[in-house]
Design an enzyme around this catalytic site. Structure first.
Site, PDB file in Angstrom:
ATOM      1  N   GLY A  77       0.842  -1.185   0.000  1.00  0.00           N
ATOM      2  CA  GLY A  77       0.000   0.000   0.000  1.00  0.00           C
ATOM      3  C   GLY A  77       0.877   1.235   0.000  1.00  0.00           C
ATOM      4  O   GLY A  77       2.033   1.185   0.435  1.00  0.00           O
ATOM      5  N   GLN A 103       3.340   9.967   1.142  1.00  0.00           N
ATOM      6  CA  GLN A 103       4.600   9.245   1.369  1.00  0.00           C
ATOM      7  C   GLN A 103       5.644   9.538   0.287  1.00  0.00           C
ATOM      8  O   GLN A 103       6.829   9.286   0.492  1.00  0.00           O
ATOM      9  CB  GLN A 103       4.356   7.730   1.427  1.00  0.00           C
ATOM     10  CG  GLN A 103       3.593   7.304   2.684  1.00  0.00           C
ATOM     11  CD  GLN A 103       3.422   5.795   2.711  1.00  0.00           C
ATOM     12  OE1 GLN A 103       2.504   5.260   2.128  1.00  0.00           O
ATOM     13  NE2 GLN A 103       4.329   5.111   3.384  1.00  0.00           N
ATOM     14  N   CYS A 132       5.440  -0.141   7.855  1.00  0.00           N
ATOM     15  CA  CYS A 132       5.165   0.992   6.975  1.00  0.00           C
ATOM     16  C   CYS A 132       6.448   1.345   6.240  1.00  0.00           C
ATOM     17  O   CYS A 132       7.515   1.386   6.852  1.00  0.00           O
ATOM     18  CB  CYS A 132       4.692   2.187   7.810  1.00  0.00           C
ATOM     19  SG  CYS A 132       4.387   3.667   6.838  1.00  0.00           S
ATOM     20  N   LEU A 133       6.334   1.611   4.953  1.00  0.00           N
ATOM     21  CA  LEU A 133       7.513   1.983   4.172  1.00  0.00           C
ATOM     22  C   LEU A 133       8.140   3.272   4.702  1.00  0.00           C
ATOM     23  O   LEU A 133       9.324   3.507   4.494  1.00  0.00           O
ATOM     24  CB  LEU A 133       7.129   2.153   2.698  1.00  0.00           C
ATOM     25  CG  LEU A 133       6.707   0.868   1.969  1.00  0.00           C
ATOM     26  CD1 LEU A 133       6.129   1.201   0.601  1.00  0.00           C
ATOM     27  CD2 LEU A 133       7.863  -0.101   1.835  1.00  0.00           C
ATOM     28  N   HIS A 149      -4.828   1.884   7.177  1.00  0.00           N
ATOM     29  CA  HIS A 149      -3.466   2.414   7.320  1.00  0.00           C
ATOM     30  C   HIS A 149      -3.226   3.546   6.304  1.00  0.00           C
ATOM     31  O   HIS A 149      -2.694   4.604   6.660  1.00  0.00           O
ATOM     32  CB  HIS A 149      -2.476   1.259   7.116  1.00  0.00           C
ATOM     33  CG  HIS A 149      -1.035   1.639   7.175  1.00  0.00           C
ATOM     34  ND1 HIS A 149      -0.175   1.189   8.166  1.00  0.00           N
ATOM     35  CD2 HIS A 149      -0.278   2.406   6.347  1.00  0.00           C
ATOM     36  CE1 HIS A 149       1.031   1.683   7.944  1.00  0.00           C
ATOM     37  NE2 HIS A 149       1.008   2.414   6.852  1.00  0.00           N
ATOM     38  N   GLU A 150      -3.641   3.321   5.067  1.00  0.00           N
ATOM     39  CA  GLU A 150      -3.368   4.323   4.017  1.00  0.00           C
ATOM     40  C   GLU A 150      -4.231   5.581   4.194  1.00  0.00           C
ATOM     41  O   GLU A 150      -3.749   6.695   3.963  1.00  0.00           O
ATOM     42  CB  GLU A 150      -3.575   3.729   2.615  1.00  0.00           C
ATOM     43  CG  GLU A 150      -2.716   2.518   2.274  1.00  0.00           C
ATOM     44  CD  GLU A 150      -1.240   2.656   2.598  1.00  0.00           C
ATOM     45  OE1 GLU A 150      -0.704   3.779   2.569  1.00  0.00           O
ATOM     46  OE2 GLU A 150      -0.611   1.620   2.902  1.00  0.00           O
ATOM     47  N   HIS A 200      -2.651   7.820   6.607  1.00  0.00           N
ATOM     48  CA  HIS A 200      -1.568   8.643   6.042  1.00  0.00           C
ATOM     49  C   HIS A 200      -2.118   9.962   5.506  1.00  0.00           C
ATOM     50  O   HIS A 200      -1.458  10.996   5.586  1.00  0.00           O
ATOM     51  CB  HIS A 200      -0.880   7.906   4.891  1.00  0.00           C
ATOM     52  CG  HIS A 200       0.240   6.990   5.303  1.00  0.00           C
ATOM     53  ND1 HIS A 200       1.352   7.425   5.984  1.00  0.00           N
ATOM     54  CD2 HIS A 200       0.427   5.651   5.108  1.00  0.00           C
ATOM     55  CE1 HIS A 200       2.173   6.393   6.193  1.00  0.00           C
ATOM     56  NE2 HIS A 200       1.630   5.306   5.680  1.00  0.00           N
TER      57      HIS A 200
HETATM   58 NI    NI Z   1       2.466   3.387   5.748  1.00  0.00          NI
END
Ligand code: NI
Length: 162
Positions: free
Chosen positions: A46, A51, A89-90, A131-132, A135
């Site tokens: 995702g 991000q 998370c990235l 989660h997204e 963000h």
């Molecule tokens: Ni994330």
């Protein structure tokens, strides 16, 4: 095709609220394409536009069942039932957290053609969508996790990077 640098948690812009997309233009198509390239390159499941430094309400997800693209996504309903799962998370490369999320959600938004989209998701995909969308409101899993631990301390982790 373009792969963007993924911002990490110390970046203040990750804490800002992303702006709605008023109109779907070729630039939004380019953004979606670049987000997918960046997510797959990072082996993520995702990604949210903030991000990669774009403060727009755009998310993508692919848990291995095909790519979802959502513009202006809103969680319109969610199950009362919740469950804990380990999340990564990235944008938080060093750590993982145990996060409680609704088991299922209904998400509404627009697709890349600007058509209304409604997705019912449960389990892992529901978690990724929660989660997204977080963000987009400047939230990271760190804000919701009951427990945060170093990635190196975890031997087995299911799933992937969000
Ligand atoms: Ni994330």
């Amino acid at each position: 095709m373009a792969i963007y640098r993924i911002l990490t948690e110390s970046e203040p812009s990750l804490r800002e609220k992303a702006r709605p997309v008023p109109k779907i233009t070729p630039n939004i198509h380019k953004l979606l394409d670049n987000m997918a390239d960046t997510m797959y390159n990072a082996k993520g499941v995702g990604l949210a536009a903030p991000q990669i430094g774009v403060g727009k309400r755009v998310i993508i997800a692919d848990i291995g069942e095909g790519l979802h693209e959502l513009i202006n996504p809103v969680i319109v309903s969610q199950s009362v039932e919740e469950e804990y799962e380990v999340e990564g998370c990235l944008s938080v490369p060093e750590r993982l957290g145990d996060v409680c999320r609704a088991v299922s959600v209904v998400l509404e938004g627009q697709n890349r053609e600007g058509e209304a989209l409604r997705i019912e998701a449960e389990g892992y995909l529901a978690r990724v969508f929660q989660h997204e969308t977080d963000h987009l409101d400047g939230l990271l899993f760190l804000d919701r996790a009951d427990e945060v631990f170093l990635r190196t301390d975890v031997e087995d982790m299911d799933g992937g990077e969000l």
